[in-house]
Design a protein around this motif. Sequence first.
Motif, PDB file in Angstrom:
ATOM      1  N   HIS A 490      57.146  35.334  42.977  1.00  0.00           N
ATOM      2  CA  HIS A 490      57.296  36.718  43.431  1.00  0.00           C
ATOM      3  C   HIS A 490      58.162  37.412  42.394  1.00  0.00           C
ATOM      4  O   HIS A 490      59.336  37.091  42.227  1.00  0.00           O
ATOM      5  CB  HIS A 490      57.946  36.780  44.807  1.00  0.00           C
ATOM      6  N   ASP A 491      57.585  38.374  41.688  1.00  0.00           N
ATOM      7  CA  ASP A 491      58.196  38.962  40.493  1.00  0.00           C
ATOM      8  C   ASP A 491      58.337  40.470  40.684  1.00  0.00           C
ATOM      9  O   ASP A 491      57.384  41.151  41.058  1.00  0.00           O
ATOM     10  CB  ASP A 491      57.295  38.647  39.288  1.00  0.00           C
ATOM     11  N   LEU A 492      59.534  40.992  40.422  1.00  0.00           N
ATOM     12  CA  LEU A 492      59.685  42.434  40.387  1.00  0.00           C
ATOM     13  C   LEU A 492      60.411  42.841  39.116  1.00  0.00           C
ATOM     14  O   LEU A 492      61.028  42.007  38.443  1.00  0.00           O
ATOM     15  CB  LEU A 492      60.441  42.945  41.606  1.00  0.00           C
ATOM     16  N   HIS A 493      60.307  44.130  38.779  1.00  0.00           N
ATOM     17  CA  HIS A 493      61.002  44.714  37.639  1.00  0.00           C
ATOM     18  C   HIS A 493      61.993  45.745  38.159  1.00  0.00           C
ATOM     19  O   HIS A 493      61.700  46.470  39.119  1.00  0.00           O
ATOM     20  CB  HIS A 493      60.020  45.406  36.685  1.00  0.00           C
ATOM     21  N   ILE A 499      68.251  42.928  40.155  1.00  0.00           N
ATOM     22  CA  ILE A 499      68.264  42.846  41.604  1.00  0.00           C
ATOM     23  C   ILE A 499      67.355  41.696  42.025  1.00  0.00           C
ATOM     24  O   ILE A 499      66.632  41.128  41.210  1.00  0.00           O
ATOM     25  CB  ILE A 499      67.814  44.159  42.279  1.00  0.00           C
ATOM     26  N   ILE A 500      67.379  41.376  43.330  1.00  0.00           N
ATOM     27  CA  ILE A 500      66.548  40.312  43.843  1.00  0.00           C
ATOM     28  C   ILE A 500      66.018  40.758  45.203  1.00  0.00           C
ATOM     29  O   ILE A 500      66.720  41.428  45.974  1.00  0.00           O
ATOM     30  CB  ILE A 500      67.348  38.989  43.956  1.00  0.00           C
ATOM     31  N   HIS A 501      64.770  40.427  45.500  1.00  0.00           N
ATOM     32  CA  HIS A 501      64.163  40.817  46.771  1.00  0.00           C
ATOM     33  C   HIS A 501      64.138  39.652  47.741  1.00  0.00           C
ATOM     34  O   HIS A 501      63.340  38.734  47.630  1.00  0.00           O
ATOM     35  CB  HIS A 501      62.729  41.315  46.543  1.00  0.00           C
ATOM     36  N   ASP A 509      57.396  30.583  49.877  1.00  0.00           N
ATOM     37  CA  ASP A 509      56.137  30.069  49.330  1.00  0.00           C
ATOM     38  C   ASP A 509      56.062  30.152  47.810  1.00  0.00           C
ATOM     39  O   ASP A 509      55.205  29.512  47.196  1.00  0.00           O
ATOM     40  CB  ASP A 509      54.960  30.846  49.926  1.00  0.00           C
ATOM     41  N   ARG A 510      56.947  30.948  47.230  1.00  0.00           N
ATOM     42  CA  ARG A 510      56.906  31.161  45.778  1.00  0.00           C
ATOM     43  C   ARG A 510      58.322  31.262  45.224  1.00  0.00           C
ATOM     44  O   ARG A 510      59.239  31.649  45.937  1.00  0.00           O
ATOM     45  CB  ARG A 510      56.133  32.451  45.452  1.00  0.00           C
ATOM     46  N   ALA A 511      58.470  30.958  43.957  1.00  0.00           N
ATOM     47  CA  ALA A 511      59.755  31.164  43.301  1.00  0.00           C
ATOM     48  C   ALA A 511      60.001  32.656  43.127  1.00  0.00           C
ATOM     49  O   ALA A 511      59.070  33.444  42.904  1.00  0.00           O
ATOM     50  CB  ALA A 511      59.768  30.465  41.947  1.00  0.00           C
ATOM     51  N   VAL A 512      61.253  33.066  43.232  1.00  0.00           N
ATOM     52  CA  VAL A 512      61.628  34.475  43.067  1.00  0.00           C
ATOM     53  C   VAL A 512      62.153  34.669  41.653  1.00  0.00           C
ATOM     54  O   VAL A 512      63.065  33.968  41.205  1.00  0.00           O
ATOM     55  CB  VAL A 512      62.693  34.880  44.102  1.00  0.00           C
ATOM     56  N   VAL A 513      61.565  35.625  40.928  1.00  0.00           N
ATOM     57  CA  VAL A 513      61.959  35.883  39.544  1.00  0.00           C
ATOM     58  C   VAL A 513      62.110  37.380  39.312  1.00  0.00           C
ATOM     59  O   VAL A 513      61.547  38.203  40.042  1.00  0.00           O
ATOM     60  CB  VAL A 513      60.937  35.294  38.535  1.00  0.00           C
ATOM     61  N   THR A 559      75.393  36.296  40.031  1.00  0.00           N
ATOM     62  CA  THR A 559      75.519  36.254  41.496  1.00  0.00           C
ATOM     63  C   THR A 559      74.175  36.091  42.189  1.00  0.00           C
ATOM     64  O   THR A 559      74.123  35.711  43.373  1.00  0.00           O
ATOM     65  CB  THR A 559      76.185  37.533  42.019  1.00  0.00           C
ATOM     66  N   LEU A 560      73.084  36.363  41.475  1.00  0.00           N
ATOM     67  CA  LEU A 560      71.753  36.305  42.085  1.00  0.00           C
ATOM     68  C   LEU A 560      71.158  34.902  42.061  1.00  0.00           C
ATOM     69  O   LEU A 560      70.285  34.583  42.868  1.00  0.00           O
ATOM     70  CB  LEU A 560      70.810  37.275  41.374  1.00  0.00           C
ATOM     71  N   ILE A 561      71.613  34.069  41.139  1.00  0.00           N
ATOM     72  CA  ILE A 561      71.039  32.723  41.015  1.00  0.00           C
ATOM     73  C   ILE A 561      71.281  31.894  42.279  1.00  0.00           C
ATOM     74  O   ILE A 561      70.331  31.302  42.817  1.00  0.00           O
ATOM     75  CB  ILE A 561      71.573  32.016  39.752  1.00  0.00           C
ATOM     76  N   PRO A 562      72.498  31.848  42.819  1.00  0.00           N
ATOM     77  CA  PRO A 562      72.696  31.062  44.041  1.00  0.00           C
ATOM     78  C   PRO A 562      71.885  31.575  45.232  1.00  0.00           C
ATOM     79  O   PRO A 562      71.632  30.835  46.186  1.00  0.00           O
ATOM     80  CB  PRO A 562      74.202  31.194  44.309  1.00  0.00           C
ATOM     81  N   LEU A 563      71.461  32.851  45.181  1.00  0.00           N
ATOM     82  CA  LEU A 563      70.686  33.422  46.272  1.00  0.00           C
ATOM     83  C   LEU A 563      69.226  33.006  46.236  1.00  0.00           C
ATOM     84  O   LEU A 563      68.510  33.165  47.233  1.00  0.00           O
ATOM     85  CB  LEU A 563      70.776  34.952  46.225  1.00  0.00           C
ATOM     86  N   GLY A 564      68.777  32.518  45.060  1.00  0.00           N
ATOM     87  CA  GLY A 564      67.391  32.070  44.987  1.00  0.00           C
ATOM     88  C   GLY A 564      66.632  32.516  43.751  1.00  0.00           C
ATOM     89  O   GLY A 564      65.414  32.344  43.667  1.00  0.00           O
ATOM     90  N   LEU A 565      67.320  33.091  42.764  1.00  0.00           N
ATOM     91  CA  LEU A 565      66.647  33.586  41.557  1.00  0.00           C
ATOM     92  C   LEU A 565      66.418  32.456  40.567  1.00  0.00           C
ATOM     93  O   LEU A 565      67.368  31.818  40.115  1.00  0.00           O
ATOM     94  CB  LEU A 565      67.468  34.700  40.907  1.00  0.00           C
TER      95      LEU A 565
END
Length: 613
Positions: A490-493, A499-501, A509-513, A559-565
């Motif tokens: 799941h990819d956003l710009h 930021i992270i969604h 179901d998918r990695a967040v990037v 700070t976003l990596i521990p959240l799932g990035l």
Amino acid sequence: MRRSIWLVVAYLVSFISLRSQDWKLAGNTIRSVWGEQLRTDNPLPEYPRPQMVRNNWVNLNGTWDYAIRYKDEPKPEAYGKKILVPYPVESALSGVGKTVGENNNLWYRKIISIPPSMKGKTILLNFGAVDWEAEIFVNGKRAMLHQGGFDPFTIDITSFITKAKEQEIVVRVWDPTDLGPQPIGKQKDKPSGIWYTPVTGIWQTVWMEAVSPTYFTRIYTVPDIDHSAIAFFPALQNANLDDQLRISIFDKGKKIHENTFRNDSTFRVELEELRLWSPETPVLYNYTLSVLRNGKVLDEVDGYFAMRKISLEKDANGIKWIMLNNKFVFQYGPLDQGWWPDGLYTAPTDEALKFDIIKTKQMGFNMIRKHTKVEPARWYAHCDSIGMLVWQDMPSGDMNFNTDKWITNPSLEPIDKVRTPESEVIYRRELKAMIDNFRMFPCIVVWVPFNEAWGQFKTVEITNWTKAYDPSRLVNAASGGNFHAAGDMHDLHNYPDPIIHRPEVFGRDRAVVLGEFGGLGLPIEQHTWTDKSNWGYQSFKNQQELFIRYQTLLEKLQTLIPLGLSAAVYTQTTDVESEVNGLMTYDRKVMKFDIEAIKKLNQKLYTIQGYKK
């Protein structure tokens, strides 16, 4: 066999007829150092296909005749002008610097001779890439029509060769740029902003090689680190069922395996001691593959492979992560457009081609997202040897489709463009060609079929096909919004801040990037493409201000990596035309960041553990 290299080199030196008075830089744009120092008597002389190396070959780069004619006009009777191949006709390095346009054809002509080492053999004429439609004539006879601006193609011209001392090669090129439905990347008939100068014609090396009637046409490998094995997938022309394949594998120059297999579609080799490839340890195994008939070698090629695995894994919190060799490694790298002020699509030299990768590695990045462009094969080989993960975009095309709102709000219902049957056929053919021609490079770990809904169509179908066609890699269905439930990410710009969604929703179901962020702009006087209208997503007055702002972005990213990035992509490697948001200037003469300082910031990202066992 190695002796033939020197025979061909000696022949090549006498063969090239380029004289300094035939060529001069076109236009008055900024230049790279390599462009300024270009050896015009032998441009890009390196062997162009590092994954299937043969010895008996001749480089056809150099001066060709050229002419620009209306589409309905026949082949020119006379040319009278020179172009330096393989630089695009619009580029300064071509010596032409002219736009061709959709209403014209670009014609090339080259007179060659067949060297003694190739007499009596099958002669293959290879083009690294020609944008977009190329019709090839040899001695006045039509040999091939090829459509595709980013993929290499080969023609068996043996039957077209005459007994005469000289042979004529003519290439007709037509390229409608963004006025046609074909993949074009960032080219625009009228460039501005994030859209760049058109690229038309031959833009990668042209070369001949001699083979036997039975020869390898393609080879790729698929590693299986969990079982310490490597699978080979060779393709052969004119092979017999009772032919044999002999594989010799080398580690640090020492032969560690040799075996002979039946001529089949695939074979598998188990390795006793496994050394894994990663950005920290880019271990490559070399091999020689031969096809034999009654004990006689018909064709022999050299290549390499790496033992590495890219996969997804769910952690204790139910979040999916991107894993490298079964371990979580945060992937961080720049958006890399691969453009040059003097060569456009074509790096002036192989040293220049390698330079961007080296600098990216020195700045502490471990990944590159190759953005809507496919590079020459040697670029990927450099990534393999240097140790750089690559996310490979499919070049965008047929982009008349405004979906900006989906880019910033992925919760909206996704939509797909309806393409014409012609456009859909072209896209599918060129996507397959990209995978076929570059899947042998271990650095590539992700395919990206679509970017920001540019020409995005039948997303789920295209993504599922890509995943099934190459299950050894991850697939990022749509980088930057218009998200469909397909693929591995799941990819956003978002610009400029990272930021992270909601990983607790999208990461099940998918990695967040984060496929793009940053875009911090700093124009450097005397190193910009234009004197005005330069821009970045956020602009700064000096390098100190730029670094301080970049530091705040990296602090937020941590700070976003521990959240799932799992990964992030910073825009971008270099300035490109009017974009000044590069880590270095377009001419590569100025680094906008202190290398050690930015490396220190970037490497902090790899110490943060997001994956929870």
